[in-house]
Design an enzyme around this catalytic site. Structure first.
Site, PDB file in Angstrom:
ATOM      1  N   GLU A  35      38.498  69.333 -28.266  1.00  0.00           N
ATOM      2  CA  GLU A  35      37.489  69.985 -28.889  1.00  0.00           C
ATOM      3  C   GLU A  35      36.020  69.278 -28.589  1.00  0.00           C
ATOM      4  OE1 GLU A  35      37.204  72.694 -30.806  1.00  0.00           O
ATOM      5  OE2 GLU A  35      39.493  73.116 -30.280  1.00  0.00           O
ATOM      6  N   CYS A 190      38.029  88.346 -23.496  1.00  0.00           N
ATOM      7  CA  CYS A 190      36.500  88.848 -24.054  1.00  0.00           C
ATOM      8  C   CYS A 190      35.503  87.761 -23.528  1.00  0.00           C
ATOM      9  CB  CYS A 190      36.385  88.632 -25.752  1.00  0.00           C
ATOM     10  SG  CYS A 190      35.167  89.471 -26.252  1.00  0.00           S
ATOM     11  N   CYS A 197      38.497  94.660 -21.089  1.00  0.00           N
ATOM     12  CA  CYS A 197      38.646  95.286 -22.740  1.00  0.00           C
ATOM     13  C   CYS A 197      40.041  96.075 -22.719  1.00  0.00           C
ATOM     14  CB  CYS A 197      37.427  96.224 -22.804  1.00  0.00           C
ATOM     15  SG  CYS A 197      35.928  95.625 -23.246  1.00  0.00           S
ATOM     16  N   CYS A 200      42.704  93.862 -24.401  1.00  0.00           N
ATOM     17  CA  CYS A 200      42.316  93.277 -25.476  1.00  0.00           C
ATOM     18  C   CYS A 200      43.034  94.066 -26.657  1.00  0.00           C
ATOM     19  CB  CYS A 200      40.883  93.403 -25.649  1.00  0.00           C
ATOM     20  SG  CYS A 200      40.245  92.584 -27.382  1.00  0.00           S
ATOM     21  N   CYS A 206      37.145  97.690 -31.786  1.00  0.00           N
ATOM     22  CA  CYS A 206      36.144  96.822 -31.249  1.00  0.00           C
ATOM     23  C   CYS A 206      34.558  97.888 -31.296  1.00  0.00           C
ATOM     24  CB  CYS A 206      36.220  96.009 -29.930  1.00  0.00           C
ATOM     25  SG  CYS A 206      34.611  95.417 -29.437  1.00  0.00           S
TER      26      CYS A 206
END
Length: 348
Positions: A35, A190, A197, A200, A206
């Site tokens: 992270e 994204c 798209c 997705c 969306c």
């Protein structure tokens, strides 16, 4: 589990990334390290750094016991070196306060240097399966577009709104998978420009896709002109091929890293060089520009070959003549390491 999470997990089962090195094994230490490395840095860049880091420092206690030069050398090239210092400091605090492990409490994690709410949530969700939302850059982009939220996501009011959405979408089950899934969606589908798209799982619901707003959301940060400063870097190399390096102070860019002596420009360089060694005429090397978050640095490197170190200028903790083996073990800024790696052979 709401529809957003359900559709996302269905997509993840078929298209998500499940072979990332920090997932096998998925310990709190490895999740935390990944992270921190992934802040401001793409996965493809982090992979080799992560593997090299955990091979040298496989546990939190190994990191805590390491000296700063070792940590910065392993980090060299990733940039944003404050992340590495915070990581190192946090590991030592974990040894002092938490028995050598990362705590399993959100507030205790956030009390450690370099760990914010999203990073703490990612550690707890991915390493322990606990239900905590995350809101890194990829997640902000997904949620901003999905909910059609206008305004710069870094603004306090917008960020609070995004945290509410992040929390409401995070499921009680499969929390670790969901956390990875929403990061994957932002990183692979994204994306910032030209999002895919049609691939997705949320295309039908969306707002940005429905209203044709994917090119304008998220709202970009109001821009300001980045200033430029110039510097001459002095590569003084003696007859044995050693280069003079200095450890930078605790303030400013590249703090704590080893770098080259500097002068304000090429005209001032010889005078600076002669404080360390007897030198001949400098050979200009190709100039380059390094861009920081807050300014551009125009660098003019000058090579002083066959420099003769002055006896009065002895090696010390923050300055020394280094051969290639020494250089490999030190933390150097990426452009300086590249410059040294591509030095021409020493002239006869």
């Amino acid at each position: 589990m709401n529809a957003f999470a359900r559709e996302l997990l269905r997509w993840y089962d078929h298209h998500g990334r499940k072979e990332l090195p920090w997932q096998h094994p998925r310990s709190a230490y490895r999740v935390w390290l990944s992270e921190i490395m992934l802040q401001q840095t793409q996965v493809v860049t982090v992979l080799d750094y992560f593997q090299r880091f955990v091979e040298r420092l496989p546990t939190l206690r190994d990191l805590a016991d390491a000296d700063e030069d070792t940590v910065l050398a392993l980090w060299s090239g990733l940039g944003y070196y404050r992340r590495a210092r915070f990581l190192h400091h946090a590991a030592r605090l974990c040894v002092e306060r938490h028995g050598g492990d990362l705590p399993r409490d959100l507030d205790a994690l956030m009390a450690l240097p370099g760990i914010g709410r999203s990073t703490a949530g990612a550690i707890l969700a991915q390493a322990h399966g606990l239900r905590f939302p995350i809101l890194d850059g990829n997640v902000k982009r997904v949620l901003t577009r999905y909910h059609g939220i206008e305004g710069f996501p870094g603004e306090s009011a917008i960020e609070k709104r995004l945290w509410r959405h992040a929390d409401e979408h995070t499921p009680d089950e499969r929390t670790a998978d969901y956390t990875q899934a929403i990061m994957d969606l932002g990183a692979t589908v994204c994306v910032r420009s030209k999002p895919a798209c049609l691939l997705c799982p949320h295309a039908a619901t969306c707002v940005a896709h429905r209203d044709g707003l994917t090119t304008v959301l998220p709202t970009v940060k109001p821009g300001k002109k980045i200033p430029t400063r110039a510097v001459a870097m002095l590569l003084m190399r003696d007859g044995r091929g050693r280069v003079l390096l200095e450890k930078r102070g605790t303030q400013g860019v590249w703090s704590g890293l080893w770098s080259l002596p500097e002068a304000v420009d090429a005209d001032a360089a010889p005078a600076v060089a002669t404080t360390f060694a007897r030198v001949h005429t400098a050979e200009p090397l190709p100039a380059f520009t390094h861009v920081f978050s807050h300014y551009r640095l125009d660098v003019s490197p000058l090579l002083f070959d066959h420099a003769a170190p002055l006896a009065a200028v002895a090696d010390r903790a923050d300055r020394r003549w280094c051969d290639r083996e020494d250089i490999a073990s030190l933390g150097l800024p990426a452009p300086v390491r590249t410059l040294l790696d591509h030095l021409p052979e020493i002239a006869p």
